[in-house]
Design a protein around this motif. Structure first.
Motif, PDB file in Angstrom:
ATOM      1  N   LEU A 166       0.674  -1.336   0.091  1.00 18.27           N
ATOM      2  CA  LEU A 166      -0.282   0.059  -0.009  1.00 18.27           C
ATOM      3  C   LEU A 166       0.785   1.710  -0.200  1.00 18.27           C
ATOM      4  CD1 LEU A 166      -2.713  -1.118   2.328  1.00 18.27           C
ATOM      5  CD2 LEU A 166      -2.944  -0.987  -0.392  1.00 18.27           C
ATOM      6  N   ILE A 184      -7.970   3.511   1.658  1.00 21.29           N
ATOM      7  CA  ILE A 184      -7.447   2.579   1.280  1.00 21.29           C
ATOM      8  C   ILE A 184      -7.403   1.352   2.198  1.00 21.29           C
ATOM      9  CG2 ILE A 184      -4.553   2.193   0.475  1.00 21.29           C
ATOM     10  CD1 ILE A 184      -4.258   4.818   0.483  1.00 21.29           C
ATOM     11  N   GLU A 186      -6.685  -3.020   1.488  1.00 23.09           N
ATOM     12  CA  GLU A 186      -6.129  -4.237   0.691  1.00 23.09           C
ATOM     13  C   GLU A 186      -6.835  -4.460  -0.185  1.00 23.09           C
ATOM     14  OE1 GLU A 186      -4.103  -7.471   2.908  1.00 23.09           O
ATOM     15  OE2 GLU A 186      -2.768  -6.183   3.691  1.00 23.09           O
ATOM     16  N   ILE A 613      12.637 -16.449  12.254  1.00 18.85           N
ATOM     17  CA  ILE A 613      11.518 -16.333  12.649  1.00 18.85           C
ATOM     18  C   ILE A 613      10.751 -15.098  11.577  1.00 18.85           C
ATOM     19  CG2 ILE A 613       9.958 -15.725  14.329  1.00 18.85           C
ATOM     20  CD1 ILE A 613      11.331 -17.093  16.339  1.00 18.85           C
ATOM     21  N   LEU A 617       2.103  -9.591  11.120  1.00 16.29           N
ATOM     22  CA  LEU A 617       0.360  -9.052  12.166  1.00 16.29           C
ATOM     23  C   LEU A 617       0.316  -7.992  11.208  1.00 16.29           C
ATOM     24  CD1 LEU A 617       3.327  -7.965  15.181  1.00 16.29           C
ATOM     25  CD2 LEU A 617       2.317 -10.485  13.946  1.00 16.29           C
ATOM     26  N   SER A 619      -0.856  -5.235   9.136  1.00 10.19           N
ATOM     27  CA  SER A 619      -0.351  -4.379   8.171  1.00 10.19           C
ATOM     28  C   SER A 619       1.629  -4.871   8.576  1.00 10.19           C
ATOM     29  CB  SER A 619      -0.192  -2.680   8.115  1.00 10.19           C
ATOM     30  OG  SER A 619      -0.381  -1.674   9.053  1.00 10.19           O
TER      31      SER A 619
ATOM     32  N   LEU B  12      18.100 -19.839  24.300  1.00 17.17           N
ATOM     33  CA  LEU B  12      17.061 -19.028  22.847  1.00 17.17           C
ATOM     34  C   LEU B  12      16.245 -19.210  22.313  1.00 17.17           C
ATOM     35  CD1 LEU B  12      21.013 -18.060  21.190  1.00 17.17           C
ATOM     36  CD2 LEU B  12      19.491 -16.706  21.586  1.00 17.17           C
ATOM     37  N   LEU B  13      15.876 -21.262  22.139  1.00 17.52           N
ATOM     38  CA  LEU B  13      14.756 -21.945  21.255  1.00 17.52           C
ATOM     39  C   LEU B  13      13.943 -21.036  21.953  1.00 17.52           C
ATOM     40  CD1 LEU B  13      16.815 -25.135  20.116  1.00 17.52           C
ATOM     41  CD2 LEU B  13      16.044 -22.882  18.988  1.00 17.52           C
ATOM     42  N   ALA B  16      12.675 -17.887  21.361  1.00 19.54           N
ATOM     43  CA  ALA B  16      12.337 -17.287  19.918  1.00 19.54           C
ATOM     44  C   ALA B  16      11.167 -18.321  20.153  1.00 19.54           C
ATOM     45  CB  ALA B  16      12.967 -18.399  19.105  1.00 19.54           C
ATOM     46  N   PHE B  17      10.512 -19.550  20.509  1.00 21.12           N
ATOM     47  CA  PHE B  17       9.149 -20.058  20.831  1.00 21.12           C
ATOM     48  C   PHE B  17       8.522 -19.547  21.162  1.00 21.12           C
ATOM     49  CE2 PHE B  17      11.079 -23.797  19.087  1.00 21.12           C
ATOM     50  CZ  PHE B  17      10.598 -24.444  17.861  1.00 21.12           C
ATOM     51  N   ALA B  19       8.059 -16.673  21.761  1.00 21.25           N
ATOM     52  CA  ALA B  19       8.260 -15.404  20.616  1.00 21.25           C
ATOM     53  C   ALA B  19       6.681 -15.134  20.184  1.00 21.25           C
ATOM     54  CB  ALA B  19       9.257 -14.171  20.293  1.00 21.25           C
ATOM     55  N   VAL B  20       6.451 -16.110  19.750  1.00 26.63           N
ATOM     56  CA  VAL B  20       5.241 -16.523  18.078  1.00 26.63           C
ATOM     57  C   VAL B  20       3.643 -15.505  18.922  1.00 26.63           C
ATOM     58  CG1 VAL B  20       4.006 -18.055  16.828  1.00 26.63           C
ATOM     59  CG2 VAL B  20       7.059 -18.027  17.697  1.00 26.63           C
ATOM     60  N   PHE B  23       3.438 -12.117  19.658  1.00 28.98           N
ATOM     61  CA  PHE B  23       3.544 -11.296  18.503  1.00 28.98           C
ATOM     62  C   PHE B  23       2.373 -11.607  17.798  1.00 28.98           C
ATOM     63  CE2 PHE B  23       8.344 -10.988  18.971  1.00 28.98           C
ATOM     64  CZ  PHE B  23       8.045  -9.482  18.765  1.00 28.98           C
ATOM     65  N   ALA B  24       1.576 -12.780  18.044  1.00 28.30           N
ATOM     66  CA  ALA B  24       0.929 -13.373  16.824  1.00 28.30           C
ATOM     67  C   ALA B  24      -0.596 -12.491  16.979  1.00 28.30           C
ATOM     68  CB  ALA B  24       0.556 -14.586  16.982  1.00 28.30           C
ATOM     69  N   THR B  28      -7.743 -10.120  16.812  1.00 23.85           N
ATOM     70  CA  THR B  28      -6.757  -8.491  16.732  1.00 23.85           C
ATOM     71  C   THR B  28      -8.540  -7.735  16.438  1.00 23.85           C
ATOM     72  OG1 THR B  28      -5.696  -7.297  16.790  1.00 23.85           O
ATOM     73  CG2 THR B  28      -4.904  -8.279  14.716  1.00 23.85           C
ATOM     74  N   VAL B  30      -7.901  -4.821  15.352  1.00 27.45           N
ATOM     75  CA  VAL B  30      -7.840  -3.151  15.114  1.00 27.45           C
ATOM     76  C   VAL B  30      -8.092  -3.184  13.586  1.00 27.45           C
ATOM     77  CG1 VAL B  30      -5.831  -1.414  14.768  1.00 27.45           C
ATOM     78  CG2 VAL B  30      -5.908  -3.242  16.725  1.00 27.45           C
ATOM     79  N   SER B  32      -7.096  -1.737   9.908  1.00 30.99           N
ATOM     80  CA  SER B  32      -6.031  -0.978   9.531  1.00 30.99           C
ATOM     81  C   SER B  32      -6.339  -0.833   7.990  1.00 30.99           C
ATOM     82  CB  SER B  32      -4.429  -1.544   9.911  1.00 30.99           C
ATOM     83  OG  SER B  32      -4.459  -2.478   9.494  1.00 30.99           O
ATOM     84  N   LYS B  33      -5.380   0.623   7.753  1.00 30.23           N
ATOM     85  CA  LYS B  33      -5.376  -0.175   6.180  1.00 30.23           C
ATOM     86  C   LYS B  33      -5.017  -1.154   5.093  1.00 30.23           C
ATOM     87  CE  LYS B  33      -4.676   4.520   5.509  1.00 30.23           C
ATOM     88  NZ  LYS B  33      -3.126   5.730   5.846  1.00 30.23           N
ATOM     89  N   ALA B  34      -4.444  -2.428   6.438  1.00 32.26           N
ATOM     90  CA  ALA B  34      -4.086  -3.982   5.804  1.00 32.26           C
ATOM     91  C   ALA B  34      -5.163  -4.794   6.115  1.00 32.26           C
ATOM     92  CB  ALA B  34      -2.492  -4.598   6.474  1.00 32.26           C
ATOM     93  N   GLU B  35      -6.152  -4.098   6.227  1.00 32.46           N
ATOM     94  CA  GLU B  35      -7.477  -4.950   6.297  1.00 32.46           C
ATOM     95  C   GLU B  35      -8.298  -4.756   5.563  1.00 32.46           C
ATOM     96  OE1 GLU B  35     -10.991  -6.303   9.814  1.00 32.46           O
ATOM     97  OE2 GLU B  35      -9.593  -4.206  10.067  1.00 32.46           O
TER      98      GLU B  35
END
Lengths: 785, 238
Positions: A166, A184, A186, A613, A617, A619, B12-13, B16-17, B19-20, B23-24, B28, B30, B32-35
């Motif tokens: 975008l 705007i 997607e 990894i 998330l 955008s 570390l592993l 890392a795991f 963290a998934v 973040f996910a 959600t 929210v 956003s323009k990405a929706e």
């Protein structure tokens, strides 16, 4: 007495530093990307430091996975950062394999991956770029007549498997960018003019790229605003805009002017990142047609080139079609392992081919030019490059994988280094080799190839046959291939004592041994197991003597007949997963058979672990990589030149893409070097042995933020990087800090101007003469045509 | 050294795991323009309101606003609205109507729910495997490319009129296929009624009037008289 201690202390420090130098290979900090896009060039950026001596050159070797020969490129340096670019023509769906090799003045080479990089290189999955987004106008209908109140523009975007980027979206009404006023998402974009549109015909156009960078541009849509609606009797003739004529040439032009001012002048320029003063770089790339032939051209000109250095100025011009190829400029020809390989030539090459590689195929290539290898002993003199290379190859394949080639090359050394400089390069070196291969397809995706190469080299230094030297070499092996890209290769090599091929500057002569490697990919290439084994011995036949100082301080000379070298490695990677995992272990050992006892007797093992990894998330996008490696070096010849060293390295990186206008990159690296020099003796004068341990920590931190402050018009970037090293014996304590500010203004999609300011500060608390400060201002103009 | 290395690797592993999920952020809400927008309000006459998914407060809907899954749009008295979907289908809402853009259950499925009121829809021909269903309090209309009207009657029954094409009209009790120029009525706890011939010509074609009305409340027209002379005509309305 005090003087005696001072001398001893100086000797210890000098020894410590020289020892450190002897073992201080260049250090490469590099994290491979998770994937690449088919047909798109891939940038390779690595941070490379060399605590021992300054780097001569860093090369990037790359190839499409499944092909044999590597192509090579000299990586360009900006401080500790080295950049290379794998061209899009190599980035194919089979994946890319590449490795980085850094060579310092001591001739030592460090690669990434660390061990056996050529056989187990970095591998990056190549993904097909998604198709271009489809942009459809939903409202108003094409050619509609609307009242001003009906002017609602609605567009649908279908990006297929990808997503639209975008940040590249543009909504253009009557030539004016109204993106900022559009709503705007997607999949849909709507625009309602804030003021009533004037009566008359209007043009709407929408442009967008997907995340793979593939662009879509809608055809212009027309509608008419009329307060009275569409008159029944009126017919409008829509005049199509004339299609733009296809340009014959397209490309880019860049000019960069840099000025570096010393804010603190060092007494030694050993670590200076770049000389003070002006620097100009010009870059021109173009592609086009010459009659029915395609043409590719690239010119990179700079005033950076210095004697003793590989080419910085680069010019290449390629004119080709399916059966004809003429290349001029810097070329990197590859004939075979024992003839022309691993060498740069500045000259020209003509290749004629007949048939196609998947059928009967023949190729004839002739080339000539000046090699870019500095002449031994003449590093500092002008006109360092005084070797000329000529070569021809005839390659014929009866069927895919089965055929032969005849290779011939000559290098003339006009510097006559043996006579004039005490060097070892013969004036005229000729090499002729023949190579054959037979491929047998045992099943639809299972084949075996038997191959071999025999070569003869000869030179006659005095041109009177009395000094004629002839050497021969042979290699042969078998290769098994199955599945998509799994393979196993076993090869025997023998290189005679007198075999000299100056057209492969990394060829090791007078060796023989076995090498084997296997690459097994399972679960649709998700799981990879890479294994490698090498076992070599050099056949010195008593020619070689080694001199060392034993524990008693006595200088001893020992003869060796054979040195064996063994290495093995296994790598395990799980890609296409979250997280992406990799693990590897490698081992090598060297031992000679000198008497009394071995002078060379050491073992190195390296353990690598990595986790990557990638998260999407909404955008936002997050990419992280964590890698850990441990290197252990053990010198078993304890009463000779010996040392035990451990390296522990942790590298973390995080990329966070926030929305469409922000990106943040951060990285941290720690490399701990632990040296135990027990048993080392200094010289015959200092009879007492030393017990010395040294631990050096190298920390690297980098932070970078980029902001599209005015999308499509102005980008801003702020970066900070810090590299520091400190040991526990007060021999190393230095810090290199770089702050940079970048801004790019886009006049249009074709023109941009960038200003970059960089402040570099290096402090060496042990040897303050090396400390310096530098401020680099850089202005870059770019034009796409 | 190796023990330390193993411990560090395990940490570390695990980091890392772990963290998934952090973040996910599943589910959600929210915006956003990405929706992915699934529709745009492109005609609005009168008071039209919007309730965003996950929100409690109705807001005034503006012309051109993008609609997402979970959003609801409502027309007040004497108000009308038109929504264009991302495939080009058009839905016009009569007054006192309430339409929900439901969260789709399958990738190629699109589902609307007419909670109240009266809609007319002109659906673009759908690709193979695609589905568009309009749910009502007493039945679901599965549309395969057509023009139709759906009306939630005051007694809770739902009337379907098919102007063109074909609609599967069903609920948990059974299904009927309603063809062009036919109508059917469904009630709760009953199989939808057998399709009957609809008298289309006599129906109120209210949806034809769902067009943008000038906000100035004066329509200014320029016309030419029989002598070719330009005349101005201003029409004022309430």
């Amino acid at each position: 007495m005090k003087r005696k201690y001072a001398c001893l202390l100086t000797a210890i420090i000098c020894y410590g530093m020289s020892f450190q130098q002897a073992y201080a290979l260049p250090n490469i900090v590099y994290h491979p990307p998770l994937e690449a896009m088919q047909g798109r060039s891939l940038s390779i950026n690595a941070t490379i430091t060399d605590p021992g001596s300054s780097l001569i050159q860093v090369r990037l070797f790359f190839r499409t996975s499944g092909t044999l020969g590597y192509r090579v490129q000299v990586m360009t340096a900006a401080g500790y950062n080295y950049k290379g670019q794998i061209p899009g023509s190599v980035v194919l769906s089979k994946g890319i394999e590449y490795y980085i090799a850094a060579r310092n003045q001591a001739g030592e080479i460090r690669t990434s991956p660390v061990l056996n990089a050529a056989n187990a290189p970095h591998y990056v999955v190549v993904r097909k770029a998604a198709r271009a987004p489809v942009v459809r106008l939903l409202a108003p209908e094409e050619g509609a007549w609307l009242t001003p109140q009906e002017a609602v523009m609605v567009v649908a975007i279908d990006a297929g498997r990808s997503r639209p980027d975008l940040s590249t979206l543009k909504v253009i009404l009557d030539g004016k960018d109204v993106t900022n006023q559009a709503r705007i998402s997607e999949t849909m974009v709507s625009y309602v003019p804030s003021k009533e549109l004037s009566e008359g015909k209007h043009k709407l156009q929408v442009k967008v790229r997907n995340l793979d960078g593939v662009a879509a541009e809608s055809a212009p849509w027309y509608f008419t605003i009329s307060r009275s609606g569409k008159p029944e009797s009126r017919t409008e003739e829509w005049k199509e805009e004339p299609a733009k004529a296809l340009r014959k040439f397209s490309g880019s032009l860049g000019t960069e002017v840099q000025y570096a001012a010393l804010t603190r002048e060092p007494k030694s320029t050993l670590y200076l990142s770049r000389p003070a003063g002006w620097l100009i770089r010009q870059n021109l790339n173009w592609a086009g047609k010459v009659g029915a032939l395609d043409m590719l051209g690239a010119i990179f000109l700079t005033d950076e080139e210095t004697p003793g250095q590989q080419p910085v100025n680069r010019v290449s011009l390629e004119i080709f079609d399916e059966s004809f190829n003429f290349t001029a400029g810097d070329i990197y020809p590859v004939f075979s392992d024992y003839s022309i390989s691993n060498i740069f030539v500045r000259g020209g090459s003509l290749t004629l081919t007949s048939g196609r590689p998947d059928k009967a195929y023949s190729k004839f290539q002739a080339l000539g030019g000046m090699t870019r290898v500095p002449i031994e002993g003449r590093f500092d003199a002008a006109g360092t490059f005084e070797q000329w290379l000529w070569g021809t190859q005839w390659f014929y394949n009866f069927m895919p994988g089965t055929g032969f080639s005849l290779n011939f090359s000559t290098i003339n050394d006009y510097a006559n280094s043996i006579e004039e400089d005490g060097g070892s390069l013969p004036a005229n070196n000729h090499v002729a080799t023949s190579e054959g291969r037979v491929k047998i397809n045992l099943a639809p995706s299972f084949s075996s190839t038997i191959y071999g190469e025999y070569g003869l080299s000869y030179y006659d230094e005095a041109q009177n046959l009395l000094t004629l030297s002839i050497g021969d070499a042979f290699r042969g092996g078998t290769r098994w291939e199955w599945g998509n890209r799994s393979s196993m290769d076993i090869q025997y090599r023998h290189t005679g004592a007198n075999y000299v091929s100056l057209a492969n500057d990394w060829l090791i002569g007078d060796w023989e041994g076995l090498a084997g490697n296997a690459q097994v990919y399972l679960l649709d290439d998700t799981l990879a197991l890479l294994a490698n084994m090498e076992m070599w011995s050099d056949n010195l036949d008593g020619q070689k003597t080694l001199t060392y100082v034993d524990a008693a301080g006595t200088s001893v000379t020992a003869g060796t007949t054979r040195t064996t070298y063994f290495s093995g490695m296994i790598n395990y990677t799980l890609s296409n997963l979250i997280p992406n995992l990799s693990a590897g272990y490698s081992f090598n050992s060297q031992q000679d058979d000198s008497q009394p006892g071995s002078v060379i007797d050491n073992q190195t093992s390296v353990l690598n672990l990595g986790v990557g990894i990638q998260l999407l998330l909404d955008s936002d996008q997050v990419l992280t990589n964590i890698s850990l490696s441990q290197t252990q070096y053990r010198d078993l010849a304890q009463d000779k030149l010996s040392a035990n060293m451990d390296f522990l390295s942790l590298q973390c990186s995080l990329i966070y893409l926030r929305g469409r206008n922000w990106s943040f990159t951060g990285g941290y690296g720690l490399t701990r070097s632990i040296g135990d020099y027990t048993g080392v003796t200094l010289t015959a004068v200092a009879t007492s042995s030393l017990v010395e341990k040294q631990t050096i920590d190298y920390h690297s931190i980098n932070l970078l933020a980029n902001w599209k402050a005015w999308p499509g018009k102005l980008d801003l970037g702020l970066g900070w990087e810090n590299l520091s090293g400190q040991d526990d014996t007060e021999l190393v304590e230095n810090n290199l800090s770089t702050i940079s500010l970048n801004s790019t203004y886009y006049f249009s999609s074709a023109q941009s101007l960038s200003l970059s300011l960089m402040n570099i500060s290096y402090s060496d608390r042990i040897s303050d003469i090396n400390s310096y400060g530098e401020f680099v201002t850089s202005l870059h103009y770019g034009l796409n045509f | 050294m190796y023990n330390k290395l193993i411990v560090l690797t395990v940490i570390l592993l695990l980091t890392a795991f772990s963290a998934v999920p952090a973040f996910a952020k599943p589910g959600t809400a929210v915006k956003s323009k990405a929706e992915k927008g699934i529709g745009t309000l492109f005609v609005k006459n009168g008071q039209v309101e919007l309730l965003r998914s996950g929100k409690m407060k109705w807001i005034k809907a503006q012309k051109g606003i993008l609609l997402f899954e979970g959003d609801r749009i409502k027309t007040r008295e004497l108000a009308r609205a038109a929504v264009i979907l991302d495939d080009g289908s058009i839905i016009r809402l009569n007054e006192n109507s309430d339409l929900l853009f439901k969260v789709k259950q399958a990738k190629k499925q699109k589902r609307l729910k007419l909670l109240l009121g009266h809609l007319w829809a002109k659906i673009k021909k759908l690709d193979r495997g695609q589905e568009l269903e309009i749910e009502t309090p007493s039945a679901v209309a599965a549309i395969k490319g057509t023009e139709l009207e759906l009306k939630v009657l005051p007694d809770g029954k739902v009337q379907l009129v098919v102007w063109d094409g074909l609609v599967d009209f069903f609920n948990s009790h059974g299904k009927v296929v309603v063809r062009a120029s036919q109508e059917s009525t469904s009630a709760k706890d009953q199989i939808p009624g057998e399709p009957q011939k609809a008298n289309l010509e006599s129906r109120d074609q209210w949806f034809g009037s769902v067009v943008a009305i000038p906000s100035s409340k004066t329509l200014k027209l320029k016309i030419k008289d029989k002598d070719g002379k330009e005349q101005k005509l201003d029409i004022k309305y309430k």
